[in-house]
Design a protein around this motif. Structure first.
Motif, PDB file in Angstrom:
ATOM      1  N   GLU A 369       0.810  -1.230   0.000  1.00  0.00           N
ATOM      2  CA  GLU A 369       0.000   0.000   0.000  1.00  0.00           C
ATOM      3  C   GLU A 369       0.836   1.270   0.000  1.00  0.00           C
ATOM      4  N   ALA A 370       2.065   1.196   0.542  1.00  0.00           N
ATOM      5  CA  ALA A 370       2.914   2.392   0.546  1.00  0.00           C
ATOM      6  C   ALA A 370       4.196   2.164  -0.260  1.00  0.00           C
ATOM      7  N   ASN A 371       4.420   0.955  -0.676  1.00  0.00           N
ATOM      8  CA  ASN A 371       5.623   0.581  -1.448  1.00  0.00           C
ATOM      9  C   ASN A 371       6.909   0.909  -0.684  1.00  0.00           C
ATOM     10  N   VAL A 372       6.848   0.700   0.614  1.00  0.00           N
ATOM     11  CA  VAL A 372       8.029   0.891   1.465  1.00  0.00           C
ATOM     12  C   VAL A 372       8.326  -0.452   2.143  1.00  0.00           C
ATOM     13  N   VAL A 373       9.608  -0.800   2.171  1.00  0.00           N
ATOM     14  CA  VAL A 373      10.010  -2.081   2.757  1.00  0.00           C
ATOM     15  C   VAL A 373      10.685  -1.877   4.106  1.00  0.00           C
ATOM     16  N   GLY A 374      10.198  -2.593   5.091  1.00  0.00           N
ATOM     17  CA  GLY A 374      10.866  -2.629   6.397  1.00  0.00           C
ATOM     18  C   GLY A 374      11.245  -4.070   6.696  1.00  0.00           C
ATOM     19  N   THR A 375      11.663  -4.335   7.919  1.00  0.00           N
ATOM     20  CA  THR A 375      11.953  -5.719   8.312  1.00  0.00           C
ATOM     21  C   THR A 375      10.992  -6.097   9.438  1.00  0.00           C
ATOM     22  N   PRO A 376      10.257  -7.193   9.265  1.00  0.00           N
ATOM     23  CA  PRO A 376       9.316  -7.592  10.314  1.00  0.00           C
ATOM     24  C   PRO A 376      10.052  -7.893  11.621  1.00  0.00           C
ATOM     25  N   GLY A 377       9.617  -7.253  12.691  1.00  0.00           N
ATOM     26  CA  GLY A 377      10.313  -7.396  13.965  1.00  0.00           C
ATOM     27  C   GLY A 377      10.412  -8.825  14.452  1.00  0.00           C
ATOM     28  N   VAL A 378       9.390  -9.633  14.162  1.00  0.00           N
ATOM     29  CA  VAL A 378       9.376 -11.000  14.673  1.00  0.00           C
ATOM     30  C   VAL A 378      10.517 -11.823  14.070  1.00  0.00           C
ATOM     31  N   GLY A 379      11.056 -11.369  12.950  1.00  0.00           N
ATOM     32  CA  GLY A 379      12.208 -12.053  12.347  1.00  0.00           C
ATOM     33  C   GLY A 379      13.445 -11.996  13.242  1.00  0.00           C
ATOM     34  N   PHE A 380      13.426 -11.107  14.227  1.00  0.00           N
ATOM     35  CA  PHE A 380      14.572 -10.976  15.142  1.00  0.00           C
ATOM     36  C   PHE A 380      14.322 -11.677  16.472  1.00  0.00           C
ATOM     37  N   GLY A 381      13.192 -12.356  16.569  1.00  0.00           N
ATOM     38  CA  GLY A 381      12.911 -13.070  17.819  1.00  0.00           C
ATOM     39  C   GLY A 381      11.470 -12.845  18.246  1.00  0.00           C
ATOM     40  N   PRO A 382      10.964 -13.734  19.112  1.00  0.00           N
ATOM     41  CA  PRO A 382       9.549 -13.682  19.503  1.00  0.00           C
ATOM     42  C   PRO A 382       9.120 -12.322  20.058  1.00  0.00           C
ATOM     43  N   SER A 383       9.995 -11.657  20.812  1.00  0.00           N
ATOM     44  CA  SER A 383       9.579 -10.367  21.392  1.00  0.00           C
ATOM     45  C   SER A 383       9.554  -9.243  20.363  1.00  0.00           C
ATOM     46  N   GLY A 384       9.970  -9.566  19.134  1.00  0.00           N
ATOM     47  CA  GLY A 384       9.889  -8.569  18.060  1.00  0.00           C
ATOM     48  C   GLY A 384       8.525  -8.572  17.393  1.00  0.00           C
ATOM     49  N   GLU A 385       7.673  -9.516  17.771  1.00  0.00           N
ATOM     50  CA  GLU A 385       6.324  -9.560  17.173  1.00  0.00           C
ATOM     51  C   GLU A 385       5.583  -8.269  17.497  1.00  0.00           C
ATOM     52  N   GLY A 386       4.916  -7.738  16.468  1.00  0.00           N
ATOM     53  CA  GLY A 386       4.192  -6.482  16.687  1.00  0.00           C
ATOM     54  C   GLY A 386       5.059  -5.248  16.485  1.00  0.00           C
ATOM     55  N   TYR A 387       6.262  -5.459  15.939  1.00  0.00           N
ATOM     56  CA  TYR A 387       7.143  -4.319  15.629  1.00  0.00           C
ATOM     57  C   TYR A 387       7.649  -4.468  14.199  1.00  0.00           C
ATOM     58  N   ILE A 388       8.141  -3.354  13.663  1.00  0.00           N
ATOM     59  CA  ILE A 388       8.822  -3.405  12.368  1.00  0.00           C
ATOM     60  C   ILE A 388      10.063  -2.524  12.476  1.00  0.00           C
ATOM     61  N   ARG A 389      11.137  -2.929  11.804  1.00  0.00           N
ATOM     62  CA  ARG A 389      12.375  -2.144  11.852  1.00  0.00           C
ATOM     63  C   ARG A 389      12.577  -1.393  10.540  1.00  0.00           C
ATOM     64  N   LEU A 390      12.913  -0.112  10.664  1.00  0.00           N
ATOM     65  CA  LEU A 390      13.343   0.641   9.480  1.00  0.00           C
ATOM     66  C   LEU A 390      14.784   1.080   9.717  1.00  0.00           C
ATOM     67  N   THR A 391      15.574   1.109   8.654  1.00  0.00           N
ATOM     68  CA  THR A 391      16.957   1.555   8.829  1.00  0.00           C
ATOM     69  C   THR A 391      17.110   2.960   8.247  1.00  0.00           C
TER      70      THR A 391
END
Ligand code: PLP
Length: 410
Positions: A369-391
């Motif tokens: 919908e916005a054509n922007v890519v982040g990294t799904p937080g859960v990919g860094f561990g269970p406590s990352g669920e519900g977050y997204i990382r932008l660099t």
């Protein structure tokens, strides 16, 4: 029949960033005319500092002549670089090291991944959660992580120390003994830091419990607040309990050139089963001499150049550029009513997904919908669920454009 290391078979199929690339490719195939802004993977966009280019040219020239040619270098790195590291990265913070405590390498990924070679397979392991995936996966490969519990997404022999907005991303000191603990500050992925007082609690815990801390300071150059420690050795006693990893990748654009270093203090020891204490410096040296043939001379000359006055100015300009991105991104995201963490002393922004939607769902929505890519937080561990990382490593125009798109979208 040759038998495989079956621990590898326990690993989830793909490296996180391969999964993300696949999803981006699927999107691009469906919508070839859309331009995607990538703020997911942590690669840099600024070119190498001019001092590094000059130093590399000079080094190439030296290699072109019989009198100045160099072949195999010391496995631990050349003294000229170790001396520059000690003089500029440690001595000004009151940390005394000898060159034999600094091991130059091809980067912090190799060293954080390989350090387990010198540790027994049955050490217990602790990680802050979410975390840089290399720490976990390398322990899985050596059989140290146990088995993956499908429900929780956790490895059975790993203690996870959650870092979430609820505890202000400050991991709680464990109430049990752990043999080896990984800490990464400034943190990837959350972009948060630990104060000296918080880091001291870890050093005190390690000294009291005979725990080895593996401290990844790959992002120390991004620290802006003068009170935040750059090195774990700023804490008294840390030389007895910690190994520190550093990288030139993000500091000076060396993600492709490849150079980093690891500090293993002489007074750091770990035990054998019968209680003997063994120098980890000696063991890491032995490991490196056997499995590593040194970082190239050209690369080490380039790394040395960043410690010159011009080099320091140039890398400061690069870091200021990225931190300028981080600032405008943080402001832009907050203007969209998102909860944003990090981005002040680290090039990462850690964003709570709105309405508690999952990391992957938000990732896909943001992509489509916005054509922007982040990294799904859960990919860094269970406590990352519900977050997204932008660099914040992108081009300035892309950061501005991405914030516009997110504002329109949200
Ligand atoms: C926490 C952390 N450590 C280490 C690395 C790897 O650094 P290098 O490029 O020096 O291998 C990264 C790269 O993203 C990282 O985020």
């Amino acid at each position: 029949m040759a038998l495989v290391n079956e621990h590898f078979l326990k690993l989830p199929g793909n490296y996180l960033f391969a999964d993300i690339a696949k999803k981006i490719n699927a999107f691009k195939t469906a919508y070839p005319q859309k331009e995607v802004i990538r703020m997911g993977i942590g690669d840099v966009t600024r070119p190498l500092p001019p001092v590094c280019i000059e130093a590399m040219h000079k080094a190439v020239e030296e290699l072109a002549h019989k009198e100045s040619f160099r072949g195999y270098g010391p496995e631990q790195g050349y003294d000229f670089l170790a001396e520059a590291i000690i003089k500029h990265d440690y001595a000004p913070r009151g940390i005394q090291l000898s060159t034999s405590e600094v091991f130059v390498s091809d980067g912090a990924k190799s060293d954080t991944g390989n350090i387990g070679d010198i540790l027994r397979h049955d050490n217990s392991v602790g990680v802050t959660d979410p975390i840089y995936p290399v720490y976990i996966d390398s322990n899985v490969m050596s059989g140290r992580a146990g088995v993956l519990e499908a429900d929780s997404g956790k490895w059975s022999n790993v203690t996870y120390m959650p870092c979430t907005s609820e505890n202000h991303f400050i991991p709680e000191i464990p109430n049990k003994r752990i043999d080896v603990v990984y800490l990464c500050y400034p943190n990837n992925p959350t972009g948060t830091t630990l104060s000296k007082a918080e880091l001291k609690k870890w050093v005190d815990y390690a000294l009291a419990n005979d725990t080895l801390i593996l401290f990844d300071a790959a992002y120390e150059a991004f620290i802006q607040d003068p009170d935040i420690p750059h090195s774990i050795y700023e804490i008294k006693g840390a030389k007895k309990c910690a190994i520190e990893f550093r990288s030139f990748s993000k500091t000076a654009g060396f993600t492709g050139v490849r150079c980093g270093y690891t500090v293993v203090p002489k007074e750091l020891t770990a035990g054998t089963l019968n209680g003997e204490r063994i120098s980890l410096n000696h063991m890491w040296n032995r490991r490196q001499c056997t499995k590593f043939n040194g970082t190239s001379y050209i690369t080490q000359r380039a790394a040395e150049a960043i410690y010159t006055p011009e080099g320091k100015e140039q890398i400061k300009a690069t870091i200021d550029y990225y931190m300028g991105n981080a600032k405008l991104m943080k402001e832009g995201l907050e203007a969209c009513n998102l909860q944003v963490y990090g981005g002040e002393n680290a090039p990462y922004l850690w964003i709570k997904t709105p309405n508690n939607i999952s990391s992957w769902k938000f990732f896909e929505q943001m992509l489509y919908e916005a054509n922007v890519v982040g990294t799904p937080g859960v990919g860094f561990g269970p406590s990352g669920e519900g977050y997204i990382r932008l660099t914040a490593f992108g081009e300035r125009e892309n950061c501005i454009e991405a914030m516009k798109r997110l504002k329109n979208w949200l």
